[in-house]
Design a protein around this motif. Structure first.
Motif, PDB file in Angstrom:
ATOM      1  N   ALA A 238       0.817  -1.213   0.000  1.00 32.20           N
ATOM      2  CA  ALA A 238       0.000   0.000   0.000  1.00 32.20           C
ATOM      3  C   ALA A 238       0.850   1.261   0.000  1.00 32.20           C
ATOM      4  O   ALA A 238       0.566   2.220  -0.715  1.00 32.20           O
ATOM      5  N   GLU A 239       1.893   1.276   0.817  1.00 31.47           N
ATOM      6  CA  GLU A 239       2.784   2.430   0.902  1.00 31.47           C
ATOM      7  C   GLU A 239       4.216   1.917   1.009  1.00 31.47           C
ATOM      8  O   GLU A 239       4.521   1.114   1.885  1.00 31.47           O
ATOM      9  N   ILE A 240       5.075   2.392   0.144  1.00 29.60           N
ATOM     10  CA  ILE A 240       6.467   1.953   0.134  1.00 29.60           C
ATOM     11  C   ILE A 240       7.339   3.039   0.754  1.00 29.60           C
ATOM     12  O   ILE A 240       7.224   4.218   0.406  1.00 29.60           O
ATOM     13  N   ALA A 241       8.204   2.650   1.684  1.00 30.93           N
ATOM     14  CA  ALA A 241       9.090   3.611   2.338  1.00 30.93           C
ATOM     15  C   ALA A 241       9.992   4.283   1.309  1.00 30.93           C
ATOM     16  O   ALA A 241      10.451   3.648   0.351  1.00 30.93           O
ATOM     17  N   GLU A 242      10.241   5.561   1.519  1.00 30.86           N
ATOM     18  CA  GLU A 242      11.083   6.320   0.594  1.00 30.86           C
ATOM     19  C   GLU A 242      12.468   5.681   0.476  1.00 30.86           C
ATOM     20  O   GLU A 242      13.103   5.346   1.473  1.00 30.86           O
ATOM     21  N   GLY A 243      12.901   5.514  -0.757  1.00 30.27           N
ATOM     22  CA  GLY A 243      14.206   4.920  -1.002  1.00 30.27           C
ATOM     23  C   GLY A 243      14.185   3.416  -1.157  1.00 30.27           C
ATOM     24  O   GLY A 243      15.223   2.799  -1.416  1.00 30.27           O
ATOM     25  N   PHE A 244      12.990   2.812  -1.003  1.00 34.13           N
ATOM     26  CA  PHE A 244      12.894   1.353  -1.099  1.00 34.13           C
ATOM     27  C   PHE A 244      11.904   0.924  -2.182  1.00 34.13           C
ATOM     28  O   PHE A 244      11.352  -0.173  -2.128  1.00 34.13           O
ATOM     29  N   ASP A 245      11.695   1.784  -3.168  1.00 32.83           N
ATOM     30  CA  ASP A 245      10.764   1.461  -4.250  1.00 32.83           C
ATOM     31  C   ASP A 245      11.160   0.194  -4.988  1.00 32.83           C
ATOM     32  O   ASP A 245      10.304  -0.537  -5.503  1.00 32.83           O
ATOM     33  N   HIS A 246      12.464  -0.077  -5.042  1.00 33.08           N
ATOM     34  CA  HIS A 246      12.933  -1.255  -5.778  1.00 33.08           C
ATOM     35  C   HIS A 246      12.529  -2.561  -5.106  1.00 33.08           C
ATOM     36  O   HIS A 246      12.625  -3.634  -5.707  1.00 33.08           O
ATOM     37  N   LEU A 247      12.052  -2.475  -3.851  1.00 34.25           N
ATOM     38  CA  LEU A 247      11.633  -3.681  -3.133  1.00 34.25           C
ATOM     39  C   LEU A 247      10.119  -3.863  -3.136  1.00 34.25           C
ATOM     40  O   LEU A 247       9.608  -4.767  -2.485  1.00 34.25           O
ATOM     41  N   ALA A 248       9.410  -3.002  -3.856  1.00 26.42           N
ATOM     42  CA  ALA A 248       7.950  -3.111  -3.892  1.00 26.42           C
ATOM     43  C   ALA A 248       7.538  -4.504  -4.348  1.00 26.42           C
ATOM     44  O   ALA A 248       8.018  -5.012  -5.352  1.00 26.42           O
ATOM     45  N   GLY A 249       6.650  -5.126  -3.586  1.00 28.30           N
ATOM     46  CA  GLY A 249       6.162  -6.454  -3.938  1.00 28.30           C
ATOM     47  C   GLY A 249       6.978  -7.591  -3.376  1.00 28.30           C
ATOM     48  O   GLY A 249       6.637  -8.753  -3.575  1.00 28.30           O
ATOM     49  N   SER A 250       8.074  -7.280  -2.663  1.00 23.91           N
ATOM     50  CA  SER A 250       8.947  -8.353  -2.186  1.00 23.91           C
ATOM     51  C   SER A 250       8.550  -8.908  -0.824  1.00 23.91           C
ATOM     52  O   SER A 250       8.853 -10.051  -0.510  1.00 23.91           O
ATOM     53  N   MET A 251       7.874  -8.103   0.002  1.00 21.57           N
ATOM     54  CA  MET A 251       7.449  -8.613   1.306  1.00 21.57           C
ATOM     55  C   MET A 251       6.252  -9.532   1.112  1.00 21.57           C
ATOM     56  O   MET A 251       5.268  -9.152   0.473  1.00 21.57           O
ATOM     57  N   PRO A 252       6.313 -10.758   1.626  1.00 24.74           N
ATOM     58  CA  PRO A 252       5.209 -11.706   1.414  1.00 24.74           C
ATOM     59  C   PRO A 252       3.879 -11.134   1.886  1.00 24.74           C
ATOM     60  O   PRO A 252       3.745 -10.741   3.050  1.00 24.74           O
ATOM     61  N   PRO A 253       2.879 -11.058   1.010  1.00 29.36           N
ATOM     62  CA  PRO A 253       1.583 -10.509   1.399  1.00 29.36           C
ATOM     63  C   PRO A 253       0.809 -11.415   2.339  1.00 29.36           C
ATOM     64  O   PRO A 253      -0.248 -11.036   2.833  1.00 29.36           O
ATOM     65  N   THR A 254       1.331 -12.615   2.577  1.00 25.64           N
ATOM     66  CA  THR A 254       0.645 -13.564   3.458  1.00 25.64           C
ATOM     67  C   THR A 254       1.077 -13.425   4.917  1.00 25.64           C
ATOM     68  O   THR A 254       0.592 -14.169   5.771  1.00 25.64           O
ATOM     69  N   ILE A 255       1.980 -12.490   5.212  1.00 23.19           N
ATOM     70  CA  ILE A 255       2.454 -12.315   6.586  1.00 23.19           C
ATOM     71  C   ILE A 255       1.302 -12.165   7.584  1.00 23.19           C
ATOM     72  O   ILE A 255       1.326 -12.778   8.661  1.00 23.19           O
ATOM     73  N   PRO A 256       0.260 -11.366   7.285  1.00 23.57           N
ATOM     74  CA  PRO A 256      -0.841 -11.240   8.251  1.00 23.57           C
ATOM     75  C   PRO A 256      -1.494 -12.573   8.604  1.00 23.57           C
ATOM     76  O   PRO A 256      -2.005 -12.747   9.717  1.00 23.57           O
ATOM     77  N   ASP A 257      -1.482 -13.521   7.662  1.00 26.85           N
ATOM     78  CA  ASP A 257      -2.086 -14.830   7.916  1.00 26.85           C
ATOM     79  C   ASP A 257      -1.264 -15.651   8.899  1.00 26.85           C
ATOM     80  O   ASP A 257      -1.752 -16.653   9.441  1.00 26.85           O
ATOM     81  N   LEU A 258      -0.008 -15.257   9.118  1.00 23.80           N
ATOM     82  CA  LEU A 258       0.877 -15.992  10.014  1.00 23.80           C
ATOM     83  C   LEU A 258       0.902 -15.389  11.412  1.00 23.80           C
ATOM     84  O   LEU A 258       1.657 -15.840  12.269  1.00 23.80           O
ATOM     85  N   LEU A 259       0.085 -14.362  11.625  1.00 22.00           N
ATOM     86  CA  LEU A 259       0.032 -13.687  12.922  1.00 22.00           C
ATOM     87  C   LEU A 259      -1.380 -13.745  13.488  1.00 22.00           C
ATOM     88  O   LEU A 259      -2.363 -13.663  12.746  1.00 22.00           O
ATOM     89  N   THR A 260      -1.485 -13.867  14.804  1.00 21.76           N
ATOM     90  CA  THR A 260      -2.782 -13.693  15.441  1.00 21.76           C
ATOM     91  C   THR A 260      -3.023 -12.192  15.581  1.00 21.76           C
ATOM     92  O   THR A 260      -2.099 -11.378  15.428  1.00 21.76           O
ATOM     93  N   ALA A 261      -4.263 -11.815  15.866  1.00 25.69           N
ATOM     94  CA  ALA A 261      -4.577 -10.397  16.050  1.00 25.69           C
ATOM     95  C   ALA A 261      -3.742  -9.810  17.187  1.00 25.69           C
ATOM     96  O   ALA A 261      -3.260  -8.671  17.106  1.00 25.69           O
TER      97      ALA A 261
END
Length: 259
Positions: free
Chosen positions: A221-244
């Motif tokens: 949703a929002e990429i930290a400044e200077g890290f645009d080249h990593l957009a899409g690299s963090m697994p989008p399933t991370i929330p599924d691996l955490l409890t609330a």
């Protein structure tokens, strides 16, 4: 008449630049598409699906394309050739297919020398069919593809009968949560971790808790400044691996880093 000509030139110029802007591929964080193959899936279909995962939603190139965090799999490593030519010689008695599959299912089973960081446990993120497609793609890089429809069918059956997924770790200690989910494979915290992604040190002084929470729930949703080249690299399933509860523990902990 002159004004009409000028207006026509302006409109034409705007149209051209609009077309160019829309034609440029945009970086997005996407959930890797689930694969549905029959037992007679072809080698070409598996390789094509694996290529799309490797170069897209799987985020493999974030580490394997830098040659500092993981061996480059497509252009060779230490003069040994591409991964398809060297995978069968890594572990005595283990063929290429078995080696690649185990490397994704259990990344700590064999870590290449050179101080590389451990890989995320792919079985937490991808289905069995997706993992076999990745194996087929990597075998195809200079080697022979031996993944078959039978492998995919067996993986699909195993996925269907597997218990529902849960958190990667049961702890509510923020450090244990981060280590258990391999967050520190990319982020740095108090001298531990890697400097690939934005550091956790001082995070609370840069962004607030709501922004941190959004970054975990929707990494693209929002990429930290200077890290645009990593957009899409963090697994989008991370929330599924955490409890609330674990999510809020992480948000609170990170918001207090330098905040």
């Amino acid at each position: 008449m002159t004004n009409i000509k000028i207006l026509g030139v302006v409109i034409g110029t705007i149209s051209i630049y609009t077309w160019i802007a829309n034609a440029i591929p945009q970086l997005e964080s996407v959930v890797p598409e689930e694969l549905s193959f029959s037992s007679d899936v072809s080698e070409a279909e598996l390789v094509a699906a694996g290529a799309e995962l490797y170069n897209g939603g799987a985020g493999c190139t974030t580490c394997h394309g830098l040659e500092t965090r993981a061996p480059n799999l497509l252009t060779g490593y230490n003069g040994e050739g591409t991964i398809g030519t060297r995978c069968g010689t890594r572990v005595p008695g283990q063929d290429c297919k078995a080696y690649l599959h185990e490397s994704m299912m259990n990344p700590m089973a064999y870590v290449v020398e050179g101080g590389f960081d451990p890989m995320v446990f792919q079985a937490r993120v991808f289905s069995g069919a997706q993992i076999w497609a990745l194996v087929a793609f990597l075998q195809d890089q200079g080697g022979v593809v031996t993944v078959t429809g039978a492998d995919v069918a067996a993986a699909a059956e195993a996925d269907a009968t597997a218990p529902a997924g849960g958190p990667a770790v049961a702890s509510t200690d923020p450090l244990e949560i981060m280590r258990g989910n391999l967050c520190l494979a990319c982020h740095m915290l108090d001298g531990e971790g890697a400097e690939l992604a934005p550091p956790f040190d001082g995070m609370g002084s840069r962004i607030d808790a709501d922004r941190i929470r959004r970054g975990i729930i929707d990494p693209g949703a929002e990429i930290a400044e200077g890290f645009d080249h990593l957009a899409g690299s963090m697994p989008p399933t991370i929330p599924d691996l955490l409890t609330a509860r674990q999510l809020e523990v992480l948000v609170d902990f990170l918001a207090r880093q330098g905040g």
